[in-house]
Write a protein that holds these residues in place. Structure first.
Motif, PDB file in Angstrom:
ATOM      1  N   GLY A 195     -13.253  24.366  51.981  1.00  0.00           N
ATOM      2  CA  GLY A 195     -12.100  24.513  51.096  1.00  0.00           C
ATOM      3  C   GLY A 195     -11.034  25.439  51.639  1.00  0.00           C
ATOM      4  O   GLY A 195     -10.041  25.733  50.983  1.00  0.00           O
ATOM      5  N   LYS A 196     -11.236  25.915  52.906  1.00  0.00           N
ATOM      6  CA  LYS A 196     -10.207  26.807  53.472  1.00  0.00           C
ATOM      7  C   LYS A 196     -10.237  26.701  55.002  1.00  0.00           C
ATOM      8  O   LYS A 196     -11.225  26.243  55.577  1.00  0.00           O
ATOM      9  CB  LYS A 196     -10.439  28.266  53.053  1.00  0.00           C
ATOM     10  CG  LYS A 196     -11.749  28.885  53.478  1.00  0.00           C
ATOM     11  CD  LYS A 196     -11.827  30.304  52.913  1.00  0.00           C
ATOM     12  CE  LYS A 196     -12.985  31.151  53.402  1.00  0.00           C
ATOM     13  NZ  LYS A 196     -14.268  30.576  53.578  1.00  0.00           N
ATOM     14  N   LYS A 253      -3.202  19.797  50.445  1.00  0.00           N
ATOM     15  CA  LYS A 253      -3.270  20.364  49.076  1.00  0.00           C
ATOM     16  C   LYS A 253      -2.955  19.323  48.012  1.00  0.00           C
ATOM     17  O   LYS A 253      -3.434  19.407  46.877  1.00  0.00           O
ATOM     18  CB  LYS A 253      -2.282  21.536  48.942  1.00  0.00           C
ATOM     19  CG  LYS A 253      -2.860  22.880  49.374  1.00  0.00           C
ATOM     20  CD  LYS A 253      -2.029  24.046  48.802  1.00  0.00           C
ATOM     21  CE  LYS A 253      -2.382  25.360  49.449  1.00  0.00           C
ATOM     22  NZ  LYS A 253      -1.413  25.786  50.499  1.00  0.00           N
ATOM     23  N   LEU A 256      -6.476  17.937  47.905  1.00  0.00           N
ATOM     24  CA  LEU A 256      -7.474  18.988  47.607  1.00  0.00           C
ATOM     25  C   LEU A 256      -6.710  20.230  47.126  1.00  0.00           C
ATOM     26  O   LEU A 256      -6.391  21.123  47.925  1.00  0.00           O
ATOM     27  CB  LEU A 256      -8.284  19.316  48.874  1.00  0.00           C
ATOM     28  CG  LEU A 256      -8.940  18.133  49.594  1.00  0.00           C
ATOM     29  CD1 LEU A 256      -9.505  18.557  50.949  1.00  0.00           C
ATOM     30  CD2 LEU A 256     -10.044  17.513  48.732  1.00  0.00           C
ATOM     31  N   PRO A 257      -6.380  20.289  45.841  1.00  0.00           N
ATOM     32  CA  PRO A 257      -5.473  21.333  45.325  1.00  0.00           C
ATOM     33  C   PRO A 257      -5.953  22.762  45.566  1.00  0.00           C
ATOM     34  O   PRO A 257      -5.152  23.672  45.684  1.00  0.00           O
ATOM     35  CB  PRO A 257      -5.410  21.038  43.821  1.00  0.00           C
ATOM     36  CG  PRO A 257      -6.010  19.694  43.622  1.00  0.00           C
ATOM     37  CD  PRO A 257      -6.854  19.374  44.801  1.00  0.00           C
ATOM     38  N   ASN A 258      -7.287  22.943  45.722  1.00  0.00           N
ATOM     39  CA  ASN A 258      -7.800  24.310  45.909  1.00  0.00           C
ATOM     40  C   ASN A 258      -7.844  24.736  47.366  1.00  0.00           C
ATOM     41  O   ASN A 258      -8.313  25.829  47.675  1.00  0.00           O
ATOM     42  CB  ASN A 258      -9.223  24.413  45.307  1.00  0.00           C
ATOM     43  CG  ASN A 258      -9.208  24.038  43.830  1.00  0.00           C
ATOM     44  OD1 ASN A 258      -8.193  24.266  43.156  1.00  0.00           O
ATOM     45  ND2 ASN A 258     -10.269  23.431  43.348  1.00  0.00           N
ATOM     46  N   PHE A 259      -7.382  23.856  48.262  1.00  0.00           N
ATOM     47  CA  PHE A 259      -7.455  24.184  49.691  1.00  0.00           C
ATOM     48  C   PHE A 259      -6.604  25.416  50.007  1.00  0.00           C
ATOM     49  O   PHE A 259      -5.457  25.520  49.556  1.00  0.00           O
ATOM     50  CB  PHE A 259      -6.963  22.994  50.514  1.00  0.00           C
ATOM     51  CG  PHE A 259      -6.825  23.281  51.993  1.00  0.00           C
ATOM     52  CD1 PHE A 259      -5.596  23.166  52.640  1.00  0.00           C
ATOM     53  CD2 PHE A 259      -7.931  23.698  52.735  1.00  0.00           C
ATOM     54  CE1 PHE A 259      -5.470  23.447  54.005  1.00  0.00           C
ATOM     55  CE2 PHE A 259      -7.808  23.978  54.095  1.00  0.00           C
ATOM     56  CZ  PHE A 259      -6.580  23.858  54.722  1.00  0.00           C
ATOM     57  N   GLU A 260      -7.178  26.365  50.761  1.00  0.00           N
ATOM     58  CA  GLU A 260      -6.436  27.576  51.148  1.00  0.00           C
ATOM     59  C   GLU A 260      -6.259  27.624  52.664  1.00  0.00           C
ATOM     60  O   GLU A 260      -7.231  27.547  53.413  1.00  0.00           O
ATOM     61  CB  GLU A 260      -7.225  28.820  50.699  1.00  0.00           C
ATOM     62  CG  GLU A 260      -7.166  29.091  49.203  1.00  0.00           C
ATOM     63  CD  GLU A 260      -8.212  30.139  48.807  1.00  0.00           C
ATOM     64  OE1 GLU A 260      -8.732  30.036  47.686  1.00  0.00           O
ATOM     65  OE2 GLU A 260      -8.531  31.008  49.651  1.00  0.00           O
TER      66      GLU A 260
END
Ligand code: VAH
Length: 312
Positions: A195-196, A253, A256-260
């Motif tokens: 996720g990041k 994003k 995958l909206p939570n991608f950092e």
């Protein structure tokens, strides 16, 4: 029959699949310095070191190919760690193949060059087929010298060697090895797994990239083009999509909206990337053999994530 040397890499892996689909598995022999992780029992594979000229000659005499794809090379980032090895592999590997192709009268050769042949004094945007080329990486220097060799062997001996200056190639099947553009592949794997992602190139580093499907199709289109249509025998500029780490992060994003996305400073690959063009003018390829990319940033991002989701 077709022999591919250096078949285990990012491009070779997928080009081999396309060649087997096009010509039949029995007509494609893949080879590399060691066995691939996965090899289906109806696929022909041989281990060979492209620097061992006698071993390559024996392989070519055994299979009598009409075409050779030479993809064995050390890429930009690894090359900066081992410059002498990179020069040896990239240059002597190519020389072996060019000389053996003449000796054994092999009809067509494919050899990849790269946008790495451009340097800090090359135009930055829409970099043309002909311009100042002062590459600063040993990889880029070896690719520029290789292009000169290919054109020389064509002009002097009539060898039908064809080449493409690939931008960064994005794919999901095989992780790339030791490239500066690899961030644009790693970002997808990391986004899905953790996720990041911490990019080793800065947010505003714009580079020319190409989705693997387009790269493979373009390569086969070049190889199928009638020889008399080809004005370029060094290597064709090929563009695709130019983007920055920030832009591809935004695109990810959307799915995958939570991608950092974060950034790591002082990575040696930043200096290499800064010496390369931001975008490429590929009008010679469009005019000579109807090149046209199909994947834009949005379509590529969607396809990468969909495929990685099912394969991770
Ligand atoms: C590299 N992926 O980064 C290769 C390619 C234009 C980039 O040559 O070295």
């Amino acid at each position: 029959r077709i022999i591919m040397i250096g078949a285990n890499g990012q491009i070779g892996t997928e080009l081999a699949v396309a060649l087997r689909q096009k010509f039949g598995k029995e007509h494609v022999i893949t080879s590399d310095i060691r066995e691939p992780a996965v090899l289906k029992d109806d696929e022909i594979f041989e281990t060979v070191n492209v620097l061992d000229k006698q071993a390559v000659r024996s392989l070519l005499e055994k299979y009598q190919p009409t075409q050779i794809y030479l993809l064995a090379a050390m890429l930009s980032a690894t090359g900066e760690q081992y410059p002498q090895k990179a020069w040896d592999l990239n240059m002597n590997g190519l020389l072996n193949i060019l000389d053996l192709a003449l000796e054994l009268d092999i009809k067509k050769i494919f050899w990849p060059s790269s946008i790495a042949v451009f340097g800090p004094h090359s135009p930055k945007k829409q970099t043309g087929q002909y311009c100042i080329m002062d590459p600063t990486s040993i990889y880029g220097i070896s690719k520029l010298a290789g292009e000169r060799l290919c054109e020389y062997y064509h002009q002097k001996y009539g060898l039908d060697v064809r080449s493409i200056r690939y931008p960064g190639i994005i794919s999901w099947k095989t992780a790339p090895g030791g490239g500066t553009t690899d961030y644009a592949v790693h970002i997808f794997f990391e986004a899905l797994k953790h996720g990041k992602y911490a990019s080793f190139l800065s947010a505003s580093t714009e580079l020319p990239m190409l989705y693997m499907e387009d790269a493979v199709r373009g390569t086969l289109e070049l190889m199928d083009a009638p020889a008399e249509q080809l004005r370029i025998r060094s290597s064709y500029n090929l563009g695709g999509i130019s983007f920055t780490p920030a832009q591809i992060g935004q695109e990810i994003k959307k799915i995958l909206p939570n991608f950092e996305l974060s950034y790591v400073d002082n990575d040696p690959r930043q200096a290499i990337a800064d010496s390369w063009p931001a975008s490429i003018d590929d009008s010679y390829a469009r005019e000579d053999w109807n090149w046209e990319p199909t994947f834009d940033l949005e379509a590529m991002t969607k396809d990468m994530i969909e495929n990685l989701k099912t394969n991770l």
